[in-house]
Design an enzyme around this catalytic site. Structure first.
Site, PDB file in Angstrom:
ATOM      1  N   ARG A  75       0.787  -1.367   0.157  1.00 14.14           N
ATOM      2  CA  ARG A  75      -0.303  -0.021  -0.664  1.00 14.14           C
ATOM      3  C   ARG A  75       0.741   1.010   0.085  1.00 14.14           C
ATOM      4  O   ARG A  75       2.283   1.121   0.123  1.00 14.14           O
ATOM      5  CB  ARG A  75      -1.017  -0.301   1.127  1.00 14.14           C
ATOM      6  CG  ARG A  75      -2.184  -1.231   1.424  1.00 14.14           C
ATOM      7  CD  ARG A  75      -3.144  -1.377   2.002  1.00 14.14           C
ATOM      8  NE  ARG A  75      -4.069  -2.050   1.235  1.00 14.14           N
ATOM      9  CZ  ARG A  75      -4.413  -3.164   1.268  1.00 14.14           C
ATOM     10  NH1 ARG A  75      -3.342  -4.223   1.944  1.00 14.14           N
ATOM     11  NH2 ARG A  75      -4.658  -4.086   0.987  1.00 14.14           N
ATOM     12  N   ASP A 109     -15.188  -7.980  -5.603  1.00 12.65           N
ATOM     13  CA  ASP A 109     -15.859  -6.438  -4.807  1.00 12.65           C
ATOM     14  C   ASP A 109     -15.441  -5.883  -6.039  1.00 12.65           C
ATOM     15  O   ASP A 109     -15.720  -4.249  -5.803  1.00 12.65           O
ATOM     16  CB  ASP A 109     -16.093  -6.365  -3.765  1.00 12.65           C
ATOM     17  CG  ASP A 109     -14.531  -6.043  -3.040  1.00 12.65           C
ATOM     18  OD1 ASP A 109     -13.754  -5.548  -4.590  1.00 12.65           O
ATOM     19  OD2 ASP A 109     -14.559  -4.678  -2.147  1.00 12.65           O
ATOM     20  N   ASP A 126     -11.790 -10.793  -2.704  1.00 12.96           N
ATOM     21  CA  ASP A 126     -13.449  -9.899  -2.229  1.00 12.96           C
ATOM     22  C   ASP A 126     -14.216 -10.257  -3.614  1.00 12.96           C
ATOM     23  O   ASP A 126     -15.278  -9.824  -3.736  1.00 12.96           O
ATOM     24  CB  ASP A 126     -13.120  -8.614  -1.379  1.00 12.96           C
ATOM     25  CG  ASP A 126     -12.748  -8.552  -0.210  1.00 12.96           C
ATOM     26  OD1 ASP A 126     -12.019  -9.564   0.375  1.00 12.96           O
ATOM     27  OD2 ASP A 126     -12.013  -7.465   0.468  1.00 12.96           O
ATOM     28  N   THR A 133      -8.565  -9.423  -6.415  1.00 18.01           N
ATOM     29  CA  THR A 133      -9.022  -9.378  -5.537  1.00 18.01           C
ATOM     30  C   THR A 133      -9.467 -10.829  -4.261  1.00 18.01           C
ATOM     31  O   THR A 133     -10.478 -11.054  -5.439  1.00 18.01           O
ATOM     32  CB  THR A 133      -9.876  -8.564  -4.684  1.00 18.01           C
ATOM     33  OG1 THR A 133     -10.831  -8.567  -3.605  1.00 18.01           O
ATOM     34  CG2 THR A 133     -10.982  -7.955  -5.781  1.00 18.01           C
ATOM     35  N   ARG A 176     -14.454  -7.828   3.714  1.00 21.71           N
ATOM     36  CA  ARG A 176     -15.196  -6.883   5.279  1.00 21.71           C
ATOM     37  C   ARG A 176     -16.115  -5.226   4.966  1.00 21.71           C
ATOM     38  O   ARG A 176     -16.796  -5.315   5.114  1.00 21.71           O
ATOM     39  CB  ARG A 176     -13.364  -5.754   5.283  1.00 21.71           C
ATOM     40  CG  ARG A 176     -13.087  -5.740   6.792  1.00 21.71           C
ATOM     41  CD  ARG A 176     -12.015  -5.342   6.521  1.00 21.71           C
ATOM     42  NE  ARG A 176     -10.256  -5.639   7.059  1.00 21.71           N
ATOM     43  CZ  ARG A 176      -9.160  -5.378   7.102  1.00 21.71           C
ATOM     44  NH1 ARG A 176      -9.110  -4.446   5.640  1.00 21.71           N
ATOM     45  NH2 ARG A 176      -8.155  -6.099   7.395  1.00 21.71           N
TER      46      ARG A 176
HETATM   47  P1  ADP Z   1      -6.776  -2.766  -3.214  1.00 23.59           P
HETATM   48  O1  ADP Z   1      -6.064  -2.376  -4.354  1.00 23.59           O
HETATM   49  O2  ADP Z   1      -5.850  -3.908  -2.831  1.00 23.59           O
HETATM   50  O3  ADP Z   1      -7.961  -2.340  -3.022  1.00 23.59           O
HETATM   51  P2  ADP Z   1      -6.015  -0.778  -1.666  1.00 23.59           P
HETATM   52  O4  ADP Z   1      -7.660  -0.194  -1.702  1.00 23.59           O
HETATM   53  O5  ADP Z   1      -5.020  -0.563  -0.296  1.00 23.59           O
HETATM   54  O6  ADP Z   1      -5.804  -1.909  -1.860  1.00 23.59           O
HETATM   55  O7  ADP Z   1      -5.450   0.638  -2.565  1.00 23.59           O
HETATM   56  C1  ADP Z   1      -3.979   0.435  -2.923  1.00 23.59           C
HETATM   57  C2  ADP Z   1      -3.021   1.642  -3.382  1.00 23.59           C
HETATM   58  O8  ADP Z   1      -3.503   2.121  -4.237  1.00 23.59           O
HETATM   59  C3  ADP Z   1      -2.921   2.285  -1.975  1.00 23.59           C
HETATM   60  O9  ADP Z   1      -1.985   1.784  -0.997  1.00 23.59           O
HETATM   61  C4  ADP Z   1      -2.386   3.552  -3.022  1.00 23.59           C
HETATM   62  O10 ADP Z   1      -1.581   4.035  -3.155  1.00 23.59           O
HETATM   63  C5  ADP Z   1      -2.861   3.511  -4.265  1.00 23.59           C
HETATM   64  N1  ADP Z   1      -4.525   3.970  -4.129  1.00 23.59           N
HETATM   65  C6  ADP Z   1      -6.165   3.512  -3.750  1.00 23.59           C
HETATM   66  N2  ADP Z   1      -6.748   4.875  -3.941  1.00 23.59           N
HETATM   67  C7  ADP Z   1      -6.098   6.423  -4.370  1.00 23.59           C
HETATM   68  C8  ADP Z   1      -6.365   7.629  -4.515  1.00 23.59           C
HETATM   69  N3  ADP Z   1      -7.320   7.664  -4.761  1.00 23.59           N
HETATM   70  N4  ADP Z   1      -5.702   8.349  -5.265  1.00 23.59           N
HETATM   71  C9  ADP Z   1      -4.441   7.469  -5.212  1.00 23.59           C
HETATM   72  N5  ADP Z   1      -3.816   6.693  -4.389  1.00 23.59           N
HETATM   73  C10 ADP Z   1      -4.462   6.095  -4.675  1.00 23.59           C
END
Ligand code: ADP
Length: 329
Positions: A77, A135, A133, A131, A177
């Protein structure tokens, strides 16, 4: 749609890890090489992009990974990628390596970041849904979900053996979640008595009623699958306590399956899905599509706007709900 020729493609995995990510990386690399492009592996998601943790990948570099869980590129992340400075640094690193298109394997958070980045720098991008999930809006399945639901189902099967030996009631918490896909699929496949998901709160009373009904019908053991984000109780332990106090006939136990759901060798379905997504993603970029995601609909692999993928999380199909009641009669 940019029309600049694509010569170098970058690929990274981001956010929560999912089984099958390696199969997707392999497919992107091999498809890129097949079409005579250079492919660059970017390590640790957007963090590695910002740090310039980038390596040229040959077709051989991704040998023997299709069967492996996790991601050889690592995932992360990145708080820095949420800032304009971080994204600028990321862009500069792509320029430095001459990378002119980016494929991101991840969940909806990763796609959100990718969209912001692509808008800011007019950079060609494609997202590959991965993912556990499941989703992500606009695709029936995401890479990793099939493997994770099979892992959860295996765990439920094993718990069923001990539940029926002791007349016990088990609450089994699976991941999710905000999403009930994993609970719903593994619960239906594992023959659960009830399935509690974040999308639908039926309340403690109805759960109690359902469990009493099944006890009266002669069942000696029961399994209730609970998604992590379900709000029927404060948490799964509180839920179990409530039922134990109100349904004395059962001994109640709680199992949290946890992170084993993220690991393991991907299923056939996930390997094939990831392979098809990876190839489609490269072909989309080479055809000058941008800000798109690969998706799976009606047994076909398609591309669709990234915008649609990040609109809102996909909800479980309510068509499946009546099944649970019918099958637990
Ligand atoms: P996933 O892809 O599994 O849903 P996260 O929600 O943790 O995982 O998102 C992964 C990464 O994407 C985040 O740590 C961040 O660096 C980037 N990210 C998510 N939302 C934004 C946003 N609105 N603007 C910029 N980067 C984002």
């Amino acid at each position: 749609m940019g029309r600049k020729q694509i010569d170098r493609i970058g690929v990274l995995t981001s956010g929560g890890d999912a089984p099958g990510m390696n199969a997707a990386i392999r497919a992107v690399v091999r498809a890129g090489v097949y079409y005579n492009k250079e492919v660059y592996g970017i390590f640790r998601g957007y963090e590695g992009l910002i740090d310039g943790d980038i390596e040229r990948f040959t077709a051989r570099r991704v040998s023997n990974i299709i069967n492996r869980g996790g991601t050889i590129l690592k995932t992360a992340r990145s708080e820095r990628f949420r800032t304009p400075e971080g994204r600028k640094q990321a862009y500069q690193n792509l320029r430095r390596y001459g990378i002119d298109a980016l494929a991101v394997i991840g969940g909806d958070g990763s796609f959100r970041g990718l969209k912001v980045f692509a808008d800011e720098f007019d950079f060609p991008v494609v997202g590959i849904p991965a993912t556990i999930d499941n989703d992500i809006n606009g695709t029936d399945f995401s890479v990793g979900f099939d493997t994770a639901s099979n892992t959860a189902m295996d765990a439920i099967d094993k718990i069923r053996d001990t539940a029926s030996s002791h007349n016990r009631l088990f609450f089994i918490e699976v991941m999710g979640r905000n999403s009930g896909f994993l609970a719903l699929y593994s619960g239906i496949a594992g023959g659960a008595e009830d399935i509690l998901i974040p999308e639908e709160n039926r309340g403690l009373n109805e759960l109690l009623f359902q469990l009493k009904r099944s006890k009266r019908s002669g069942k000696t053991s029961s399994i209730v699958v609970v998604a992590e984000g379900d709000k029927t109780g404060e948490n799964v332990f509180e839920l179990a306590r409530y039922i134990e106090e109100n349904l004395k006939e059962y001994e109640v136990r709680v199992v949290i399956i946890g992170h084993i759901q993220r690991g393991g060798s991907p299923t056939t379905f996930d390997r094939v899905l990831a392979s098809r997504f990876g190839v489609k993603a490269v072909e989309a970029l080479l055809d000058h599509h941008t800000k798109v995601a690969t998706g799976y609909r009606n047994n076909d692999v398609i591309i669709y706007p990234l915008e649609e993928a990040i609109q809102a999380p996909k909800k479980v199909s309510t068509k499946l709900f009546p099944l649970i009641e019918i099958l637990t009669t």
